[in-house]
Design an enzyme around this catalytic site. Structure first.
Site, PDB file in Angstrom:
ATOM      1  N   ASP A 195      13.654  10.789   0.300  1.00 42.82           N
ATOM      2  CA  ASP A 195      12.966  10.402  -0.369  1.00 42.82           C
ATOM      3  C   ASP A 195      12.503  10.931  -2.074  1.00 42.82           C
ATOM      4  O   ASP A 195      11.706  12.323  -1.682  1.00 42.82           O
ATOM      5  CB  ASP A 195      10.832  10.027  -0.067  1.00 42.82           C
ATOM      6  CG  ASP A 195      10.331   9.529   1.083  1.00 42.82           C
ATOM      7  OD1 ASP A 195      11.398   9.786   1.641  1.00 42.82           O
ATOM      8  OD2 ASP A 195       9.483   8.410   1.178  1.00 42.82           O
TER       9      ASP A 195
ATOM     10  N   ASN B 245       6.576   1.500   0.684  1.00 36.89           N
ATOM     11  CA  ASN B 245       4.846   0.773   0.015  1.00 36.89           C
ATOM     12  C   ASN B 245       5.158   1.178  -1.157  1.00 36.89           C
ATOM     13  O   ASN B 245       3.870  -0.553  -1.617  1.00 36.89           O
ATOM     14  CB  ASN B 245       4.106   1.012   0.977  1.00 36.89           C
ATOM     15  CG  ASN B 245       3.729   2.732   1.607  1.00 36.89           C
ATOM     16  OD1 ASN B 245       4.872   3.501   1.631  1.00 36.89           O
ATOM     17  ND2 ASN B 245       2.984   3.331   0.813  1.00 36.89           N
ATOM     18  N   HIS B 246       5.522   1.596  -1.869  1.00 37.79           N
ATOM     19  CA  HIS B 246       5.361   2.127  -3.540  1.00 37.79           C
ATOM     20  C   HIS B 246       6.787   1.198  -3.997  1.00 37.79           C
ATOM     21  O   HIS B 246       5.925   1.105  -5.296  1.00 37.79           O
ATOM     22  CB  HIS B 246       5.700   3.140  -3.856  1.00 37.79           C
ATOM     23  CG  HIS B 246       3.704   3.550  -3.128  1.00 37.79           C
ATOM     24  ND1 HIS B 246       2.659   3.353  -3.863  1.00 37.79           N
ATOM     25  CD2 HIS B 246       4.104   4.924  -2.310  1.00 37.79           C
ATOM     26  CE1 HIS B 246       1.759   5.226  -3.055  1.00 37.79           C
ATOM     27  NE2 HIS B 246       2.300   5.647  -2.647  1.00 37.79           N
TER      28      HIS B 246
ATOM     29  N   HIS C 181       7.814  12.484   4.236  1.00 32.41           N
ATOM     30  CA  HIS C 181       7.963  13.465   3.363  1.00 32.41           C
ATOM     31  C   HIS C 181       8.009  14.633   4.037  1.00 32.41           C
ATOM     32  O   HIS C 181       7.800  16.130   2.913  1.00 32.41           O
ATOM     33  CB  HIS C 181       7.185  13.372   2.006  1.00 32.41           C
ATOM     34  CG  HIS C 181       7.760  12.479   1.156  1.00 32.41           C
ATOM     35  ND1 HIS C 181       6.817  12.884  -0.589  1.00 32.41           N
ATOM     36  CD2 HIS C 181       7.145  11.046   1.125  1.00 32.41           C
ATOM     37  CE1 HIS C 181       5.928  11.567  -1.506  1.00 32.41           C
ATOM     38  NE2 HIS C 181       7.275  10.404  -0.468  1.00 32.41           N
TER      39      HIS C 181
END
Length: 258
Positions: free
Chosen positions: A8, A65-66, A172
């Site tokens: 990420d 999801n973002h 993360h």
């Protein structure tokens, strides 16, 4: 076939880490993939973040999801090498998978989103069953963007022997459990974050502390600080993954810089 999957990419420190380091190692890989759902100021993707990653040497971008937090994504996702979760309902913009050709071999890259502690999407298990029946490739790399480690492990065992590799993203936090399962599928619970670890999972420490100490919502602000590059290397050969290895690089820095 050598593939690098970058965990990420979080806000400016993450973009900086990719820009600083990826060009130096890009020639070692046939394909570079990056999860970039947090690349634009910590939530979503923008045209600027997309250009930064592509110019640094990223071939394929995955979301999460973002995915929809910036309106830029609606234009990018229809034409650019970007995939979102496969198990969104029919009619969702964009694609859930990508096929990369290397010589005479094909690598199918697909992302699914978990449902435990996340959005109630379609079943990632059944969505992958359908895709594997429809699309043929010598190798299959599945990214599981999920919160619960149990869901990631369960999906990996469900797919063991049917796909080449299963890599987790979203939390993360990099995990040291890279392994090849009994059926031959390579697995890691979470590749980790590319960003600053002088933070709370990439967010400003003070803001997160205020949230935990007061119990009240706080505005999200991405953290600043020294960048760290987290990725996982995969080597595909003779129909299977021959090796899986976490990869880490840290930006040289001194405390006075931040």
């Amino acid at each position: 076939m050598r593939v690098l999957f970058i965990g990420d990419v979080m806000a400016e420190p993450g973009l900086r880490a990719v820009s600083l380091h990826l060009p130096d190692i890009r020639g070692e890989y046939d394909l570079v993939i990056a999860n970039a759902e947090n690349s634009a100021r910590g939530k979503g993707i923008s045209k600027r973040a997309y250009r930064t990653l592509i110019e640094a040497g990223v071939d394929l971008i995955t979301l999460g999801n973002h995915a929809w937090d910036h309106k830029d994504v609606y234009e990018l996702i229809e034409t650019a090498p970007i995939i979102r979760a496969l198990n969104y309902p029919p009619g969702t913009p964009g694609k859930g998978y990508w096929v990369f050709t290397h010589g005479e071999e094909r690598l199918l890259v697909v992302q699914v989103m978990g449902r435990v502690f996340m959005d109630p999407l379609d079943s990632p298990f059944l969505a992958l069953d359908r895709l594997l029946e429809e699309v043929e490739a010598e190798y299959v790399l599945v990214e599981v963007h999920a919160e619960a480690t149990s869901e990631k492990y369960a999906l990996a065992h469900y797919l063991d022997g049917r796909v080449s590799a299963v890599l987790g993203t979203h939390t993360h936090v990099p995990t040291l459990d890279a392994v090849i399962l009994p059926g031959g599928t390579a697995y890691q619970t979470d590749v980790g974050m590319t960003g600053t670890y002088h933070s709370v999972i990439g967010g400003e420490t003070e803001t997160f502390l205020a949230r935990f100490l007061t119990g009240r919502p706080q505005p999200f602000r991405a953290a600043k600080g020294p960048a760290r590059f987290h990725a996982t290397e995969l080597v595909f050969e003779n129909g299977k993954v021959r090796a899986i290895s976490p990869y880490i690089w840290e930006e040289p820095w001194t405390p006075s810089e931040y």
